[in-house]
Design an enzyme around this catalytic site. Structure first.
Site, PDB file in Angstrom:
ATOM      1  N   SER A 127       0.748  -1.170  -0.066  1.00  0.00           N
ATOM      2  CA  SER A 127      -0.011   0.128   0.259  1.00  0.00           C
ATOM      3  C   SER A 127       0.764   1.294  -0.142  1.00  0.00           C
ATOM      4  O   SER A 127       1.950   1.327   0.688  1.00  0.00           O
ATOM      5  CB  SER A 127      -0.835   0.056   1.342  1.00  0.00           C
ATOM      6  N   TYR A 152      -2.500  -0.434   9.935  1.00  0.00           N
ATOM      7  CA  TYR A 152      -2.669  -0.752   8.560  1.00  0.00           C
ATOM      8  C   TYR A 152      -1.176  -0.855   7.729  1.00  0.00           C
ATOM      9  O   TYR A 152      -1.008  -1.787   7.176  1.00  0.00           O
ATOM     10  CB  TYR A 152      -3.741  -0.145   8.013  1.00  0.00           C
TER      11      TYR A 152
END
Ligand code: NAD
Length: 335
Positions: A127, A152
């Site tokens: 990501s 995350y």
């Protein structure tokens, strides 16, 4: 070839599966259909591919160790595209444990399956959030990514580290793709475009964080799918002349690569909202809010490495992509 696609009921995984099936491959699609967001939407995505004779759906948790080992043993996959994860920056503040389960334990189960059955290439989702506190733009894979702002992001960086270990120890060829804000038809209900569209059509205000002072390298789903499918055929090779001192952080002496996969063209949030207003033909009621914890003000992908490897440059502008999303949304929800 026989593919395992994890997260096959998800936004990106269902689109990748559809594309692989159309190209004549066999796809085993794994997903646990969890209720982080609408299960009906996940099932609808699946039903758009389920009737294909070369598709098989397996409902399972990545963390199911025995189940995952048996799945890899049974199918002897040629390639694995690992997209299942607990996604979302904001939710990782509320429920960090979900990220440890799906993104750490789950990623390890995929790596184990790949090494035990000799999978020829694992492509997995990282990501743009790994860039954390970095401010140098565009974000390049040669930049250090050691200062994440959310759990995350930390799990996605951990996925890259875990993959490197398996590439080094067991020679598993791994490619990590750092996705930059993916949007388009069948998109995620927790992401801005979906939330904004729903609110505007319901006549409700939209929440605009950091008073709109944000920009994102919004990347249209078809460009992401094209990049994933092409990178499948670029199996990373060990680079024997590599050294950590030379600073090439996205390659290694092991068969390991990391790429950015983004549009390479950041768009201001207020321009993204304008594109949505004109696609809907409705002006949004705007509720300006402060910055959210864990969020970053801007993202911008350096994408030359991916272009060199795949020959693909993103094609779809935000105006066109947002309009295609609105067309899908209106027809799917009949609004
Ligand atoms: N969409 C984006 O903008 C974006 C940006 C950066 C990274 N990513 C990453 O790309 C990947 C795909 O994202 P997406 O937008 O399609 O998300 P998504 O939530 O739509 O898809 C993920 C799918 O994985 C499944 N899943 C989650 N945990 C699981 C588990 N433990 N076992 C089995 N299945 C599980 C979910 O049910 C879901 O269908 C994710 O790894 C995400 O973190 C996405």
């Amino acid at each position: 070839m026989k593919y395992l696609v994890t997260g096959a009921a998800g936004f990106i995984g269902s689109s990748v599966s559809r594309r692989l099936l159309a190209a004549g491959h066999t796809v085993i699609g794994l997903d646990n259909l969890n209720d982080y967001y609408s299960v009906d939407l996940k099932k609808a995505r699946l039903s758009s591919i389920a009737s294909h004779p070369n598709f098989e759906f397996v409902q399972m948790d990545l963390e199911n160790r025995e189940g995952m080992a048996a799945l890899f043993e049974k199918h002897q996959f040629d390639r694995v595209i690992h997209l299942a994860a607990q996604a979302g920056v904001r939710y990782s503040i509320e429920n960090p444990m979900a990220y440890a389960d799906s993104n750490l334990i789950g990623h390890l189960a995929v790596l184990e399956g790949c090494r035990r059955t000799g999978v020829k290439h694992l492509v997995y989702a990282s990501s743009s959030s790994v860039y954390g506190l970095n401010i140098k733009m565009p974000f390049a894979t040669s930049d250090s990514v050691d200062h994440p702002l959310s759990l995350y992001a930390a799990t996605k960086k951990a996925n890259e580290l875990m993959s490197h270990t398996y590439s080094h120890l067991y020679g598993v060829p791994t490619t990590g793709l750092r996705f930059f804000t993916v949007y388009g038809p069948w998109g995620r209900p927790d992401m801005a475009l979906f939330l904004f569209t729903k609110a505007i059509l319901d006549g409700k205000p939209i929440n605009i964080f950091n008073n709109g002072e944000m920009s994102r390298d919004f990347t249209y789903i078809d460009d992401i799918v094209e990049g994933i499918v092409r990178i499948q055929d670029c199996i990373p090779q060990p680079n024997s002349s590599w050294s950590v001192e030379a600073g090439a952080t996205s390659t290694s002496s092991a068969p390991y690569r990391v790429f950015n996969i983004g549009n390479g063209n950041p768009v201001k949030l207020m321009d993204y909202i304008s594109a949505l207003e004109s696609a809907l033909g409705i002006e949004a009621i705007k509720n300006f809010m402060p910055m959210q914890p864990g969020d970053v003000p801007a993202t911008w992908a350096e994408t030359e490495d991916l272009f060199t490897a795949t020959g693909h440059r993103p094609q779809v502008s935000v105006e066109e992509g947002v309009a295609r999303f609105v067309e899908w949304y209106r027809s799917f929800y009949k609004v």
